[in-house]
Write a protein that holds these residues in place. Sequence first.
Motif, short mmCIF file in Angstrom:
data_model
loop_
_atom_site.label_atom_id
_atom_site.label_comp_id
_atom_site.label_asym_id
_atom_site.label_seq_id
_atom_site.Cartn_x
_atom_site.Cartn_y
_atom_site.Cartn_z
N GLU A 4 42.76 44.77 45.29
CA GLU A 4 42.32 43.78 44.30
C GLU A 4 41.33 44.47 43.38
OE1 GLU A 4 41.75 39.31 45.30
OE2 GLU A 4 40.96 40.49 46.98
N ILE A 5 41.50 44.28 42.08
CA ILE A 5 40.51 44.75 41.09
C ILE A 5 39.99 43.52 40.38
CG2 ILE A 5 40.06 46.20 39.09
CD1 ILE A 5 42.43 47.94 39.90
N LEU A 6 38.69 43.29 40.51
CA LEU A 6 38.06 42.09 39.96
C LEU A 6 36.95 42.45 38.98
CD1 LEU A 6 37.59 40.33 43.40
CD2 LEU A 6 39.40 39.86 41.77
N THR A 7 36.81 41.65 37.92
CA THR A 7 35.67 41.75 37.02
C THR A 7 34.98 40.38 37.05
OG1 THR A 7 36.79 40.95 35.04
CG2 THR A 7 36.97 43.32 35.49
N PRO A 8 33.80 40.26 36.47
CA PRO A 8 33.15 38.95 36.44
C PRO A 8 34.00 37.89 35.71
CG PRO A 8 31.56 40.65 35.92
CD PRO A 8 32.90 41.31 35.96
N ASP A 9 34.88 38.32 34.82
CA ASP A 9 35.70 37.40 34.03
C ASP A 9 37.03 37.02 34.66
OD1 ASP A 9 33.74 37.53 32.05
OD2 ASP A 9 34.73 39.21 31.06
N LYS A 10 37.69 38.00 35.33
CA LYS A 10 39.05 37.73 35.80
C LYS A 10 39.49 38.74 36.84
CE LYS A 10 40.90 40.32 31.92
NZ LYS A 10 41.70 40.34 30.74
N LYS A 11 40.64 38.44 37.45
CA LYS A 11 41.29 39.37 38.37
C LYS A 11 42.21 40.25 37.54
CE LYS A 11 42.58 37.78 42.30
NZ LYS A 11 43.29 37.12 43.41
N ILE A 12 41.99 41.56 37.59
CA ILE A 12 42.77 42.51 36.79
C ILE A 12 44.08 42.88 37.49
CG2 ILE A 12 42.75 44.83 35.76
CD1 ILE A 12 40.76 43.09 34.44
N PHE A 13 44.01 43.03 38.82
CA PHE A 13 45.18 43.48 39.57
C PHE A 13 45.09 42.97 40.99
CE2 PHE A 13 47.33 46.38 42.45
CZ PHE A 13 48.54 46.62 41.82
N GLU A 14 46.24 42.63 41.57
CA GLU A 14 46.34 42.34 43.00
C GLU A 14 47.74 42.70 43.44
OE1 GLU A 14 45.51 38.90 46.33
OE2 GLU A 14 45.76 38.28 44.25
N GLY A 15 47.84 43.48 44.51
CA GLY A 15 49.16 43.84 45.01
C GLY A 15 49.12 44.94 46.04
N GLU A 16 50.31 45.26 46.53
CA GLU A 16 50.47 46.33 47.52
C GLU A 16 50.56 47.67 46.81
OE1 GLU A 16 50.56 46.18 50.99
OE2 GLU A 16 49.82 44.17 50.59
N VAL A 17 49.83 48.66 47.35
CA VAL A 17 49.81 50.00 46.76
C VAL A 17 49.95 51.04 47.86
CG1 VAL A 17 48.36 49.26 44.82
CG2 VAL A 17 47.29 50.19 46.87
#
Length: 80
Positions: A4-17
């Motif tokens: 998961e990549i999160l910023t204060p504004d939104k979720k940038i990415f979520e997934g299997e890597v």
Amino acid sequence: MNLEILTPDKKIFEGEVSSVTVPGTLGSFQILKDHAPIISTLEDGNVIIRSGKEESTFFIKGGVVEAIHNKIVVLAEGTA
């Protein structure tokens, strides 16, 4: 692994890597499956995500990464 990549504004990415490379304060490092638990500060730079043969890149403006039990969370201060 789940990322998961999160910023204060939104979720940038979520997934299997399969791997993720982050811009650590002391230099970039890669996190692979079954990596030892880690928490690290991040500098401005690219987060490189690999899933199979696909590769994606996100530019972040500093933050923190935590990896434990094949779950990785990047809390970024912002993106460009």
